[in-house]
Scaffold this motif. Sequence first.
Motif, PDB file in Angstrom:
ATOM      1  N   ARG A 123      -0.397   5.538 -14.913  1.00 30.70           N
ATOM      2  CA  ARG A 123       0.470   4.620 -14.181  1.00 30.70           C
ATOM      3  C   ARG A 123       1.267   3.725 -15.123  1.00 30.70           C
ATOM      4  O   ARG A 123       2.460   3.477 -14.896  1.00 30.70           O
ATOM      5  N   LEU A 124       0.653   3.246 -16.198  1.00 33.74           N
ATOM      6  CA  LEU A 124       1.343   2.331 -17.098  1.00 33.74           C
ATOM      7  C   LEU A 124       2.451   3.022 -17.885  1.00 33.74           C
ATOM      8  O   LEU A 124       3.318   2.356 -18.463  1.00 33.74           O
ATOM      9  N   GLU A 125       2.423   4.359 -17.952  1.00 30.01           N
ATOM     10  CA  GLU A 125       3.463   5.090 -18.677  1.00 30.01           C
ATOM     11  C   GLU A 125       4.527   5.671 -17.739  1.00 30.01           C
ATOM     12  O   GLU A 125       5.450   6.353 -18.189  1.00 30.01           O
ATOM     13  N   LEU A 126       4.388   5.376 -16.440  1.00 32.93           N
ATOM     14  CA  LEU A 126       5.271   5.998 -15.450  1.00 32.93           C
ATOM     15  C   LEU A 126       6.735   5.602 -15.655  1.00 32.93           C
ATOM     16  O   LEU A 126       7.633   6.452 -15.624  1.00 32.93           O
ATOM     17  N   VAL A 127       6.994   4.335 -15.876  1.00 29.96           N
ATOM     18  CA  VAL A 127       8.383   3.870 -16.017  1.00 29.96           C
ATOM     19  C   VAL A 127       9.048   4.548 -17.204  1.00 29.96           C
ATOM     20  O   VAL A 127      10.199   5.021 -17.110  1.00 29.96           O
ATOM     21  N   ASP A 128       8.335   4.615 -18.346  1.00 30.72           N
ATOM     22  CA  ASP A 128       8.915   5.268 -19.531  1.00 30.72           C
ATOM     23  C   ASP A 128       9.212   6.733 -19.265  1.00 30.72           C
ATOM     24  O   ASP A 128      10.244   7.265 -19.701  1.00 30.72           O
ATOM     25  N   ARG A 129       8.300   7.397 -18.537  1.00 32.29           N
ATOM     26  CA  ARG A 129       8.490   8.818 -18.254  1.00 32.29           C
ATOM     27  C   ARG A 129       9.712   9.031 -17.347  1.00 32.29           C
ATOM     28  O   ARG A 129      10.526   9.937 -17.599  1.00 32.29           O
ATOM     29  N   VAL A 130       9.860   8.200 -16.332  1.00 35.86           N
ATOM     30  CA  VAL A 130      11.020   8.323 -15.434  1.00 35.86           C
ATOM     31  C   VAL A 130      12.309   8.034 -16.192  1.00 35.86           C
ATOM     32  O   VAL A 130      13.330   8.727 -16.018  1.00 35.86           O
TER      33      VAL A 130
ATOM     34  N   ALA B  91       0.832  -1.202   0.000  1.00 39.88           N
ATOM     35  CA  ALA B  91       0.000   0.000   0.000  1.00 39.88           C
ATOM     36  C   ALA B  91       0.870   1.257   0.000  1.00 39.88           C
ATOM     37  O   ALA B  91       0.546   2.253  -0.659  1.00 39.88           O
ATOM     38  N   ALA B  92       1.992   1.208   0.749  1.00 38.23           N
ATOM     39  CA  ALA B  92       2.906   2.356   0.769  1.00 38.23           C
ATOM     40  C   ALA B  92       3.515   2.584  -0.612  1.00 38.23           C
ATOM     41  O   ALA B  92       3.646   3.727  -1.069  1.00 38.23           O
ATOM     42  N   GLU B  93       3.875   1.494  -1.297  1.00 37.49           N
ATOM     43  CA  GLU B  93       4.420   1.632  -2.646  1.00 37.49           C
ATOM     44  C   GLU B  93       3.354   2.197  -3.600  1.00 37.49           C
ATOM     45  O   GLU B  93       3.660   3.008  -4.478  1.00 37.49           O
ATOM     46  N   ARG B  94       2.112   1.758  -3.430  1.00 36.44           N
ATOM     47  CA  ARG B  94       1.029   2.273  -4.271  1.00 36.44           C
ATOM     48  C   ARG B  94       0.883   3.781  -4.084  1.00 36.44           C
ATOM     49  O   ARG B  94       0.685   4.533  -5.049  1.00 36.44           O
ATOM     50  N   ALA B  95       1.012   4.241  -2.826  1.00 41.85           N
ATOM     51  CA  ALA B  95       0.894   5.682  -2.555  1.00 41.85           C
ATOM     52  C   ALA B  95       2.011   6.460  -3.248  1.00 41.85           C
ATOM     53  O   ALA B  95       1.799   7.556  -3.785  1.00 41.85           O
TER      54      ALA B  95
ATOM     55  N   GLN C  17       1.668   9.381  -6.137  1.00 39.21           N
ATOM     56  CA  GLN C  17       2.290  10.703  -6.055  1.00 39.21           C
ATOM     57  C   GLN C  17       3.091  11.011  -7.329  1.00 39.21           C
ATOM     58  O   GLN C  17       3.064  12.131  -7.845  1.00 39.21           O
ATOM     59  N   LEU C  18       3.806  10.010  -7.836  1.00 40.35           N
ATOM     60  CA  LEU C  18       4.615  10.215  -9.033  1.00 40.35           C
ATOM     61  C   LEU C  18       3.732  10.444 -10.265  1.00 40.35           C
ATOM     62  O   LEU C  18       4.007  11.333 -11.080  1.00 40.35           O
ATOM     63  N   THR C  19       2.692   9.625 -10.408  1.00 45.71           N
ATOM     64  CA  THR C  19       1.817   9.812 -11.580  1.00 45.71           C
ATOM     65  C   THR C  19       1.126  11.159 -11.538  1.00 45.71           C
ATOM     66  O   THR C  19       0.925  11.809 -12.566  1.00 45.71           O
TER      67      THR C  19
END
Length: 901
Positions: A743-750, A726-730, A734-736
């Motif tokens: 969420r599915l594009e988060l890794v590419d954006r980072v 749950a902490a990781e989900r939070a 925050q990042l998204t």
Amino acid sequence: MQTAEIRRRWLDFFERNGHTVVPSASLVSDDPSLMFTVAGMVPFVPYLSGLVPAPYARATSVQKCIRTNDIEEVGRTPRHGTFFQMCGNFSFGDYFKEGAIRFAWELLTTSEADGGLGFDPQDLWVTVYEDDDEARGLWREIAGLPDERIQGLGKDTNYWSTGQPGPAGPCSEIFFDRGPAYGVDGGPATDDDRYVEIWNLVFMQYRIADVRSKTDFEIVGPLPKQNIDTGMGLERVAFLKQGVENMYEIDQVRPVLDAAADLAGKRYGENEADDVRLRVIADHVRSGLMLIADGVTPSNEGRGYILRRLLRRVILSMRLLGVDGPAFERLFPASRDAMKAAYPEVERDFDFISRAAYAEERTFLRTLGAGIQILDEAVEQAKDAGSPLSGDGVDAAPLIGGATAFLLHDTHGFPIELTLEIAEEAGVEVDQAVFATLMQEQRDRAKADAKAKKGQRADVSVYRELRGLGETAFVGYDELVHESRVLGIVVDGRPAPAAHEGDIAELVLAETTLWAESGGQDSDQGVIVGDGFEAEVLDVQKPVPGLIVHTVKVAIGTVAVDARAETRVDADYRRGAAQAHSGTHIVHAALREVLGPDAHQAGSYNKAGYLRLDFTHGEALSAETKSEIEEVSNLAIRSDYEVVTREMGLDEAKALGAMALFGEKYGDRVRVVDIGGPWSRELCAGTHVSSSAEIGMINLVSESSVGSTNRRVESLVGLEAFRDLAAERAIVQQLTSGLKVPRLELVDRVNDLAAQLRAAEKKIAKLEAAKLAERLPALVDSAERLGGFAVVTASLGTVGSADDVRGLVLQLRERLAAEPAVVVLAGVVAADDGGAGKPVVIAATTPAAREAGAKAGALARLGAQVLGGGGGGKDDLAQGGGSDPAKIDEALAGIRASLAG
């Protein structure tokens, strides 16, 4: 007579004389104050001291032992070994001095044809405690020994005690006279190697107190029962019966010595220095084989460190014999074949043993290369510094500092002998006085630490009477609340009639529902309550076998001996602990399913919400493998496997395929835990859930190395696993939100942002390098003539990295390559966190400058010393650093002065 035959005759003789044959205990001691089983009597201490009622009146064993306190004597004397076997016979209130002496003399002097050991009585001497007239008289009567072959000695050699208050008594030792070719006449009192001690008989008859030293104590009375503890050194008798010179040449050890000699191209007996190394190798390989067979693996702490030290001494000894490459693949099979007749497990488990040993050898050979590089640099620095004057004004050889020799020994595993040999070949010496001082300081710290730890442990004799009342019954498998009775209270290490509000005390109850820490499972949390009192449970342990002790803080009222007391386990904590322990079994089964059957558990720890499991595996797990293990574990949880516990005989459990964890010790009756039937079937006494679904969730949070052949996984379990996810989900949310991407594009954006950052850093680095390069002409023009060199020194201020300084130094050296030139530039490397930067100094020399005596390594070290640090390198290019940027100008001035001189 072969060693195994001597062992067989010993056990047969005492079994015929009414002794129960007890198998050897593990080398890993149950005694928390001992790292290893160091003597044959160690497994019997609870019975000899009266802590635990002896299950037999007479016993005999051949016990495996490890001692490393005399490790420096190994190979140098005929009898010192790190691994040895002690033949023992014990009496617990049955026979005493007369029986012990009669048994010893009969077995030793009965002919080989009649089943004895066949020693000639004329070759045997005995010693007794100087005031023990009874023992002296019995030796005359039973053995017919004349007075001159019965020598009385003092407390320092012939009086036994643990060094603590408790049981003690005089002892009598039997020696074999090897003859005048081995030393002077005069008996064992001469303390000469001519007389070999083969048997020690301890007459445990007194209780001592006020122990001030080994020889200074008060005898306060007789023991309730007089006990006998005797021991015959199997290796010592073997080398005498086999007609060889020492224990390293007996049938269980010599094959390893011969294999090492063959690998090294040496002939045993031609060179004493080589012979010592061969004997060390033979002893240590056997010790390593037996330790790994008992579940010890190489590591940097505790028992694993001792094993690692033994194995590395073998590798270093082989190196000193001229063998630089791997040798264990020849040595360990030789030891296995020599020991398997007495210990079949070394052949059965050789795959595991060899993997652990060979991996350690590969690792240390790489480490050795790094250490030799350090030593080579130390040799070069010693030569750079030149020859110091000896006390009479004559030049001495260049000197390697004692601190460097100690670093090599302590950090890189180099014995001082190897450092001395390599130094001698290079024409330099080692400051052995400083090395010896640092070694002594380390020993003093270790002794102080051991003494402090020893002082923190209560004297287990306080539990003697409590254990005599019977075993503490654990009833916590089936109930969490149970009414019992307080059998005893210990406060500040002493028995007490009661404990009052605010006291920290130890309570012993007739029964308890609280789990005592064992089997990798942490102790339960809970309370103990009774009429007018309540105590918070802080810890639950088993200080002696069969006795459960609750450490509590009395929160309300007073608890007294004989009071009724109810143990109440914290139900939430027990549920979490059971989830974690069953989860450990699940993860172990998943590891074996994914990695194969060679992935054996090698240790574990679990408590509510957390589990840690060590397992045998030679390489790191990939992210995909970790994910697969986690998925297999959680699929087993989803499958809601029934968890079944059964108690049965050990042989029956093994026949069912129940896994006995490597190196663990089990009694005749064991508890088998099945999860999903045979999918996970292990011997385990811990607490468990009733079905796998109750575990909730497994969340593997880390995987790491804990040795050359062992890995460790850590996992959160149940509610703790959910909270972590749950902490990781939070964090993801925050990042998204902040980056405004799904969420599915988060890794590419980072990844895109990281690539942009790296590109920007490269651009900045190029700009900084270009900015520095603009200073190149001015720096060339600033060259000054000092001591026949063209010298450029400058402080560059704040720089991006040491590489920027190095690049400019190399460009300057290239511009000045036609003459004897020296370039030394310094700067302050900016800190990543915006804090104070660190100074760096880099020196370079042209070929003509080096021919004239300028050495970049010496100049970099000189500057670094002023900056409060260190450095060095080769004659053409070197680097140093420090901690005080304010002294850069002073450092450069010192370098210019050195060159001018």
